[in-house]
Design a protein around this motif. Structure first.
Motif, PDB file in Angstrom:
ATOM      1  N   SER A 260      -1.784  -7.019  10.293  1.00  0.00           N
ATOM      2  CA  SER A 260      -2.059  -5.665   9.847  1.00  0.00           C
ATOM      3  C   SER A 260      -2.679  -5.505   8.446  1.00  0.00           C
ATOM      4  CB  SER A 260      -0.896  -4.717   9.836  1.00  0.00           C
ATOM      5  OG  SER A 260       0.175  -5.101   8.659  1.00  0.00           O
ATOM      6  N   ASP A 261      -3.299  -6.784   8.020  1.00  0.00           N
ATOM      7  CA  ASP A 261      -3.922  -6.891   6.760  1.00  0.00           C
ATOM      8  C   ASP A 261      -4.949  -5.979   6.633  1.00  0.00           C
ATOM      9  OD1 ASP A 261      -2.011  -8.787   6.151  1.00  0.00           O
ATOM     10  OD2 ASP A 261      -3.398 -10.392   6.435  1.00  0.00           O
ATOM     11  N   THR A 262      -5.890  -5.741   7.714  1.00  0.00           N
ATOM     12  CA  THR A 262      -7.121  -4.998   7.499  1.00  0.00           C
ATOM     13  C   THR A 262      -6.816  -3.370   7.995  1.00  0.00           C
ATOM     14  OG1 THR A 262      -7.968  -5.516   9.488  1.00  0.00           O
ATOM     15  CG2 THR A 262      -8.528  -6.901   7.839  1.00  0.00           C
ATOM     16  N   LEU A 263      -5.636  -3.059   8.333  1.00  0.00           N
ATOM     17  CA  LEU A 263      -5.307  -1.675   8.815  1.00  0.00           C
ATOM     18  C   LEU A 263      -4.810  -1.101   7.733  1.00  0.00           C
ATOM     19  CD1 LEU A 263      -4.964   0.675  10.536  1.00  0.00           C
ATOM     20  CD2 LEU A 263      -2.596  -0.086  11.040  1.00  0.00           C
ATOM     21  N   SER A 264      -5.570  -0.292   6.875  1.00  0.00           N
ATOM     22  CA  SER A 264      -5.199   0.560   5.880  1.00  0.00           C
ATOM     23  C   SER A 264      -5.059   2.065   6.350  1.00  0.00           C
ATOM     24  CB  SER A 264      -6.355   0.612   4.712  1.00  0.00           C
ATOM     25  OG  SER A 264      -5.785   1.301   3.596  1.00  0.00           O
ATOM     26  N   LEU A 265      -3.905   2.473   6.323  1.00  0.00           N
ATOM     27  CA  LEU A 265      -3.385   3.757   6.713  1.00  0.00           C
ATOM     28  C   LEU A 265      -3.230   4.832   5.617  1.00  0.00           C
ATOM     29  CD1 LEU A 265      -2.857   5.840   9.060  1.00  0.00           C
ATOM     30  CD2 LEU A 265      -0.368   4.919   8.971  1.00  0.00           C
ATOM     31  N   PHE A 294       6.262   2.058  12.337  1.00  0.00           N
ATOM     32  CA  PHE A 294       5.141   0.962  12.185  1.00  0.00           C
ATOM     33  C   PHE A 294       5.615   0.242  10.902  1.00  0.00           C
ATOM     34  CE2 PHE A 294       3.131   4.234  14.801  1.00  0.00           C
ATOM     35  CZ  PHE A 294       2.648   3.518  15.458  1.00  0.00           C
ATOM     36  N   PRO A 295       6.706  -0.499  10.881  1.00  0.00           N
ATOM     37  CA  PRO A 295       7.395  -0.863   9.309  1.00  0.00           C
ATOM     38  C   PRO A 295       6.411  -1.899   8.945  1.00  0.00           C
ATOM     39  CG  PRO A 295       8.435  -2.085  11.209  1.00  0.00           C
ATOM     40  CD  PRO A 295       7.812  -0.773  12.058  1.00  0.00           C
ATOM     41  N   ALA A 296       5.405  -2.728   9.676  1.00  0.00           N
ATOM     42  CA  ALA A 296       4.583  -3.730   9.245  1.00  0.00           C
ATOM     43  C   ALA A 296       3.423  -3.074   8.467  1.00  0.00           C
ATOM     44  CB  ALA A 296       4.160  -4.489  10.554  1.00  0.00           C
ATOM     45  N   VAL A 297       3.052  -1.903   8.775  1.00  0.00           N
ATOM     46  CA  VAL A 297       1.879  -1.397   8.118  1.00  0.00           C
ATOM     47  C   VAL A 297       2.335  -0.565   6.895  1.00  0.00           C
ATOM     48  CG1 VAL A 297       0.172   0.846   8.577  1.00  0.00           C
ATOM     49  CG2 VAL A 297       1.200  -0.506  10.491  1.00  0.00           C
ATOM     50  N   GLN A 298       1.534  -1.048   5.768  1.00  0.00           N
ATOM     51  CA  GLN A 298       1.318  -0.443   4.339  1.00  0.00           C
ATOM     52  C   GLN A 298       0.652   1.016   4.596  1.00  0.00           C
ATOM     53  OE1 GLN A 298       0.639  -2.606   0.909  1.00  0.00           O
ATOM     54  NE2 GLN A 298      -0.894  -1.443   0.382  1.00  0.00           N
ATOM     55  N   ILE A 299       1.446   2.064   4.100  1.00  0.00           N
ATOM     56  CA  ILE A 299       0.875   3.294   4.007  1.00  0.00           C
ATOM     57  C   ILE A 299       0.682   4.230   2.597  1.00  0.00           C
ATOM     58  CG2 ILE A 299       1.110   5.569   4.939  1.00  0.00           C
ATOM     59  CD1 ILE A 299       3.100   4.463   7.020  1.00  0.00           C
ATOM     60  N   GLU A 300      -0.438   4.575   2.610  1.00  0.00           N
ATOM     61  CA  GLU A 300      -0.934   5.372   1.256  1.00  0.00           C
ATOM     62  C   GLU A 300      -0.538   6.692   1.445  1.00  0.00           C
ATOM     63  OE1 GLU A 300      -1.568   3.026  -1.324  1.00  0.00           O
ATOM     64  OE2 GLU A 300      -1.869   1.341  -0.136  1.00  0.00           O
ATOM     65  N   LEU A 301       0.344   7.203   0.662  1.00  0.00           N
ATOM     66  CA  LEU A 301       0.586   8.722   0.831  1.00  0.00           C
ATOM     67  C   LEU A 301      -0.078   9.387  -0.203  1.00  0.00           C
ATOM     68  CD1 LEU A 301       2.229  11.072   1.907  1.00  0.00           C
ATOM     69  CD2 LEU A 301       4.279  10.424   0.611  1.00  0.00           C
ATOM     70  N   PHE A 314       4.061   3.039   0.587  1.00  0.00           N
ATOM     71  CA  PHE A 314       5.175   2.715   1.181  1.00  0.00           C
ATOM     72  C   PHE A 314       5.106   1.839   2.132  1.00  0.00           C
ATOM     73  CE2 PHE A 314       5.804   7.017  -0.599  1.00  0.00           C
ATOM     74  CZ  PHE A 314       7.001   7.189  -1.070  1.00  0.00           C
ATOM     75  N   GLN A 315       5.997   1.167   2.715  1.00  0.00           N
ATOM     76  CA  GLN A 315       5.897   0.241   3.668  1.00  0.00           C
ATOM     77  C   GLN A 315       7.322  -0.105   4.321  1.00  0.00           C
ATOM     78  OE1 GLN A 315       3.813  -3.381   3.342  1.00  0.00           O
ATOM     79  NE2 GLN A 315       4.478  -4.327   5.408  1.00  0.00           N
ATOM     80  N   GLY A 316       7.532   0.222   5.713  1.00  0.00           N
ATOM     81  CA  GLY A 316       9.014  -0.360   6.337  1.00  0.00           C
ATOM     82  C   GLY A 316       9.965   0.606   5.804  1.00  0.00           C
ATOM     83  N   GLY A 317       9.888   1.807   5.805  1.00  0.00           N
ATOM     84  CA  GLY A 317      10.909   2.920   5.635  1.00  0.00           C
ATOM     85  C   GLY A 317      11.642   2.950   4.282  1.00  0.00           C
ATOM     86  N   LEU A 345     -10.907   0.905   1.223  1.00  0.00           N
ATOM     87  CA  LEU A 345     -10.593   0.038   2.427  1.00  0.00           C
ATOM     88  C   LEU A 345      -9.953   0.788   3.391  1.00  0.00           C
ATOM     89  CD1 LEU A 345      -9.657  -3.368   1.027  1.00  0.00           C
ATOM     90  CD2 LEU A 345     -11.850  -2.814   1.876  1.00  0.00           C
ATOM     91  N   THR A 346      -9.874   2.131   3.573  1.00  0.00           N
ATOM     92  CA  THR A 346      -9.058   2.879   4.356  1.00  0.00           C
ATOM     93  C   THR A 346      -9.826   2.701   5.690  1.00  0.00           C
ATOM     94  OG1 THR A 346      -8.157   4.466   2.412  1.00  0.00           O
ATOM     95  CG2 THR A 346      -8.335   5.349   4.810  1.00  0.00           C
ATOM     96  N   THR A 347      -8.858   2.814   6.765  1.00  0.00           N
ATOM     97  CA  THR A 347      -9.411   2.794   8.118  1.00  0.00           C
ATOM     98  C   THR A 347      -9.138   3.899   8.858  1.00  0.00           C
ATOM     99  OG1 THR A 347      -7.578   1.338   8.864  1.00  0.00           O
ATOM    100  CG2 THR A 347      -9.660   0.244   8.357  1.00  0.00           C
ATOM    101  N   MET A 348      -8.127   4.644   8.395  1.00  0.00           N
ATOM    102  CA  MET A 348      -7.626   5.682   9.051  1.00  0.00           C
ATOM    103  C   MET A 348      -6.876   6.819   8.003  1.00  0.00           C
ATOM    104  SD  MET A 348      -4.717   6.196  12.208  1.00  0.00           S
ATOM    105  CE  MET A 348      -5.737   5.074  13.199  1.00  0.00           C
ATOM    106  N   LEU A 349      -7.304   8.074   8.172  1.00  0.00           N
ATOM    107  CA  LEU A 349      -6.580   9.063   7.347  1.00  0.00           C
ATOM    108  C   LEU A 349      -5.740  10.153   8.630  1.00  0.00           C
ATOM    109  CD1 LEU A 349      -5.785  10.873   5.047  1.00  0.00           C
ATOM    110  CD2 LEU A 349      -8.163  11.872   5.103  1.00  0.00           C
ATOM    111  N   LEU A 350      -4.360  10.427   8.311  1.00  0.00           N
ATOM    112  CA  LEU A 350      -3.888  11.301   8.949  1.00  0.00           C
ATOM    113  C   LEU A 350      -3.424  12.562   7.771  1.00  0.00           C
ATOM    114  CD1 LEU A 350      -2.139  12.623  11.333  1.00  0.00           C
ATOM    115  CD2 LEU A 350      -0.226  11.004  10.358  1.00  0.00           C
ATOM    116  N   TYR A 351      -4.110  13.592   8.176  1.00  0.00           N
ATOM    117  CA  TYR A 351      -3.753  14.786   7.114  1.00  0.00           C
ATOM    118  C   TYR A 351      -2.867  15.801   7.707  1.00  0.00           C
ATOM    119  CZ  TYR A 351      -5.502  16.949   2.808  1.00  0.00           C
ATOM    120  OH  TYR A 351      -5.699  17.458   1.672  1.00  0.00           O
TER     121      TYR A 351
END
Length: 387
Positions: A260-265, A294-301, A314-317, A345-351
């Protein structure tokens, strides 16, 4: 009755009683094989052991075929990500079999079925079973860990396709080891849309399958399913050789594994004055659920109203303990500007928002999902109703 006639009769009855399931089951080309113990499906062929199938009733064969195709339709193997295979297999079976029971199909004795999981996603069921079996044991489900969990939950299977055993035990029927290739996956999606149209014309669309509809309004979309599919799609497109995929090492060659290195959520939460405390609480709970699934995904809040108030990673709860600043107007532009400058490097934004605010004039290069609390037209991205 020969096994060939038994399968044809089961498909025929399935089409008459459950047109949606029957149309999908008819796609599989069945082929007799003495090399497997029960049956197997790779999305194209339905291989079966004639001795095993000959001992099954019509209702049991209908169940086998339907359970099989629904794993493909719901993309369960593609949604597995880094979850432990035996536990994920169990969770997906519970999700499917509850749906089949809801629609009146016979569930064979010994099949993975528990009414407590009715209406739940495989991801949610996975977390519940994981907690029940292992509690807080660290790394119990690390993909590199060959601990006792596989032996506890399911016997080892050497086949790379869907499998079951000779005894008639239906608790381990569907171990799909390989993802469908892109062409086969597209064919199943197209088949699902055709089957849906047929079932709707006959007023026989199965309960619990609204999320599979191709033509849906924003308020009808199951937003979690759409979000999970979007994240899974990004993760599946990201391969790396370190660490390698260990599955085929015994065959003498190494394949890349998913990372998940290139997935930036990035997740943005609207804290403007139009968002009351109850709705804000719902937004935060949904964010926690995403982290857990999605504990393997690093999430920018990002916390924002008419301006960006805070940015957390955050990552992994991980535990969340921070103030939610806001209360002003709603302007989405500062969040997009912030991502451009600080998170390129963001690949997806959830608003998470109510949709009432100022939007950027230009669509960004990354995917945007709007988790809306009420119906609202958005200039770009995909609107998903969460209430």
């Amino acid at each position: 009755m020969s096994t060939e006639k038994l399968l044809l009769k089961a498909k025929s009855q399935l089409t008459l009683k459950h047109p949606y399931f029957g149309m999908l089951a008819s796609r599989l080309k069945h082929e007799s094989s003495d090399t497997i113990r029960g049956y197997a499906s790779n999305g194209v062929r339905f291989l079966y052991n004639p001795e095993f199938i000959s001992k099954r009733s019509i209702d049991e064969v209908m169940f086998i075929l339907t359970n099989c195709v629904m794993h493909h339709i719901l993309a369960h193997q593609q949604r597995r990500l880094n979850r432990k295979g035996s536990l994920w297999q169990l969770a997906t079976d519970y999700a499917i079999n509850n749906m089949l029971h809801q629609n009146g199909l016979h569930i064979p004795q010994g099949a993975n079925f528990n009414e407590e999981y009715q209406g739940m996603y495989a991801e949610e069921i996975y977390d519940l079973i994981k907690e029940a079996y292992f509690g807080e044991i660290d790394d119990a489900f690390n993909s590199d860990n060959n601990g006792p969990n596989d032996n506890l939950l399911a016997p080892d299977n050497a086949n790379d396709e869907q499998n079951c055993n000779e005894s008639g035990d239906f608790s381990n029927l569907n171990n799909i080891e390989d993802d469908l290739d892109s062409q086969t996956e597209s064919e199943w999606q197209y088949a699902a849309s055709i089957s849906q149209e047929l079932a709707q014309r006959k007023s026989a669309m199965p309960s619990g399958l609204d999320r599979l509809a191709k033509k849906m309004q924003a308020h009808d979309i199951d937003w979690r399913f759409e979000l999970y599919n979007a994240i899974n799609r990004h993760m599946r497109n990201n391969y790396a050789f370190m660490p390698p995929n260990k599955k085929h090492i015994h065959r003498g060659f190494i394949l890349p594994s998913l990372t998940s290195d290139t997935l930036s959520l990035c997740v943005a939460i609207d804290t403007s004055g139009s968002i009351n405390d109850e709705l804000l609480g719902i937004f935060m709970e949904e964010f926690k659920t995403i982290m857990q699934n999605f504990p393997a995904v690093q999430i920018e809040l990002i916390i924002a109203d008419a301006k960006v108030h805070a940015h957390y990673t955050f990552q992994g709860g991980e535990k969340m303990d921070f103030p939610l600043k806001g209360g002003g107007g709603t302007d989405y532009r500062p969040v997009f500007d912030y991502i451009d400058s600080q998170l390129p490097l963001t690949t997806m934004l959830l608003y998470f928002t109510d949709g009432d605010g100022w939007y950027p004039k230009r669509m960004p290069s990354y995917e945007v999902l709007w988790a809306l609390s009420r119906p609202h037209k958005v200039p770009f991205g995909r609107p998903l109703m969460i209430l």
